[in-house]
Design an enzyme around this catalytic site. Structure first.
Site, mmCIF file in Angstrom:
data_model
loop_
_atom_site.group_PDB
_atom_site.id
_atom_site.type_symbol
_atom_site.label_atom_id
_atom_site.label_comp_id
_atom_site.label_asym_id
_atom_site.label_seq_id
_atom_site.Cartn_x
_atom_site.Cartn_y
_atom_site.Cartn_z
ATOM 1 N N ASN A 1 0.783 -1.270 0.174
ATOM 2 C CA ASN A 1 -0.033 -0.068 -0.171
ATOM 3 C C ASN A 1 0.823 1.341 -0.040
ATOM 4 O OD1 ASN A 1 -2.321 1.503 0.270
ATOM 5 N ND2 ASN A 1 -1.969 1.890 2.599
ATOM 6 N N HIS B 1 0.980 5.395 1.297
ATOM 7 C CA HIS B 1 0.351 6.058 2.035
ATOM 8 C C HIS B 1 0.840 7.319 2.275
ATOM 9 C CE1 HIS B 1 -2.146 7.104 5.680
ATOM 10 N NE2 HIS B 1 -1.008 7.588 6.201
ATOM 11 N N SER C 1 4.890 6.804 2.088
ATOM 12 C CA SER C 1 5.472 5.726 2.767
ATOM 13 C C SER C 1 4.754 4.497 1.704
ATOM 14 C CB SER C 1 5.445 5.326 4.117
ATOM 15 O OG SER C 1 5.571 6.407 4.663
ATOM 16 N N ASP D 1 -2.516 0.812 8.132
ATOM 17 C CA ASP D 1 -1.375 1.625 7.954
ATOM 18 C C ASP D 1 -0.172 1.231 8.760
ATOM 19 O OD1 ASP D 1 -2.754 2.855 5.731
ATOM 20 O OD2 ASP D 1 -3.337 4.487 7.144
#
Length: 326
Positions: A118, A120, A147, A156
């Site tokens: 992912n 972020h 990130s 997260d």
């Protein structure tokens, strides 16, 4: 029948599915990076929980398969099961979340554990969740940023693979900072994804995995010998060597002890691409290539254990046998 391609093998691109909810600008960055001949991944599906997501239009125009269905009115687990079905039908090896505005079910995350990334918009662990740019400004931070992390069940919270700090300028608003962070995202995500899907051919990553397994054995230590990292029993013999392009042989491999020439010949006949007779080590060792991209790490751990037992003092080997019986 020819064997199926294995993601990570030399010459085989990893198959990546991207999940989006909106414009898909990070998806576009991944897509165009994948057009480079030396990119180690390809996009095989762009899926969305928003049938009106603008990123779907771009993906279709670029010839990438798409799938979309609204999550509204569906149980989270049921919707995620539908998404999982599409990912598997597309033959995805990895999943990249790119502005996918859904909290994923634990079951979905478990199915793709270690294979889903992912992006972020903050310097994690700072500012998980939403409104990250305003939080950074309000806190008086000198930098915002982005990130890339491995997805885990906690929001997260997975291991961070890479970050890019972006300076917060005088007079910045959340909107102006977000625009600059997005430039950083488009640079960071393709490079990080490429490195991630290629890691099983990276000598540093492979050595780290071997070291973790070898050093878990009783009284193991690591030194350098013949220009290679090697593992032995403290003040004792060596049971494994890690070799990378030793004597310019082009191989990254693990060398372990075996019973002799017969076992060596049998292994090479079984899989001559993986097993080989290491130069200068004789018949009592076998080379096991780790750079093919499909290493069975459970089997590698067992090779290390057997090699350790071959050189361990009887008393120490006996203690290990007792411990394994419990």
């Amino acid at each position: 029948m020819a064997p199926l391609p294995v993601p990570g093998r030399i010459g085989v691109k990893a198959r990546v599915a991207v999940l989006i909810s909106g414009a898909g600008t990070n998806m576009a960055a991944l897509l165009y990076a994948a057009k480079a001949a030396d990119c180690p991944y390809e996009l095989v599906l762009v899926a969305s929980n928003n049938p009106d997501a603008a990123g779907l239009v771009l993906a279709k125009a670029e010839g990438i398969a798409t799938w979309a269905r609204t999550h509204k009115g569906m149980d989270r687990d049921a919707f995620d099961a539908l998404v999982d079905e599409q990912l598997r039908a597309a033959g995805a090896d990895y999943v990249a979340l790119a502005g996918y505005m859904r909290i994923l079910s634990d079951d979905f995350v478990a199915r793709w554990a270690g294979r889903m990334l992912n992006i972020h918009p903050s310097l994690l662990p700072k500012y998980k969740g939403l409104n990250t740019h305003q939080q950074a400004i309000d806190a008086g931070d000198a930098y915002g940023g982005c990130s890339i992390h491995v997805v885990t069940p906690a929001l997260d919270d997975g291991p961070v693979l890479a970050q890019t700090p972006v300076a917060i300028a005088r007079g910045d608003t959340a909107e102006s900072l977000a625009r600059r962070v997005q430039f950083a995202e488009h640079q960071l995500y393709p490079a990080t994804l490429a490195a991630f899907v290629s890691r099983e051919r990276s000598p540093d990553w492979l050595l780290g995995r071997v070291r973790e397994l070898a050093m878990a054995l009783p009284e193991a230590d690591e030194v350098s010998s013949h220009g290679m990292p090697c593992f032995g029993i403290v003040k004792g013999k060596k049971f494994a060597y890690f070799t990378h392009d030793h004597h310019r042989d082009g191989k990254t491999a693990l060398l372990v002890k075996i019973s002799g020439a017969d076992e060596q010949a049998q292994l090479i006949e079984l899989d001559e691409a993986r097993y080989y007779r290491p130069a200068y080590f004789g018949d009592g060792w076998i080379g096991i290539r780790l750079d093919l991209g499909d290493t069975d790490w459970d089997a590698t751990g067992e090779w290390l254990r057997k090699s350790w037992l071959a050189i361990a003092p009887k008393k120490l080997a006996g203690l290990m046998a007792v411990a394994e019986d419990f």
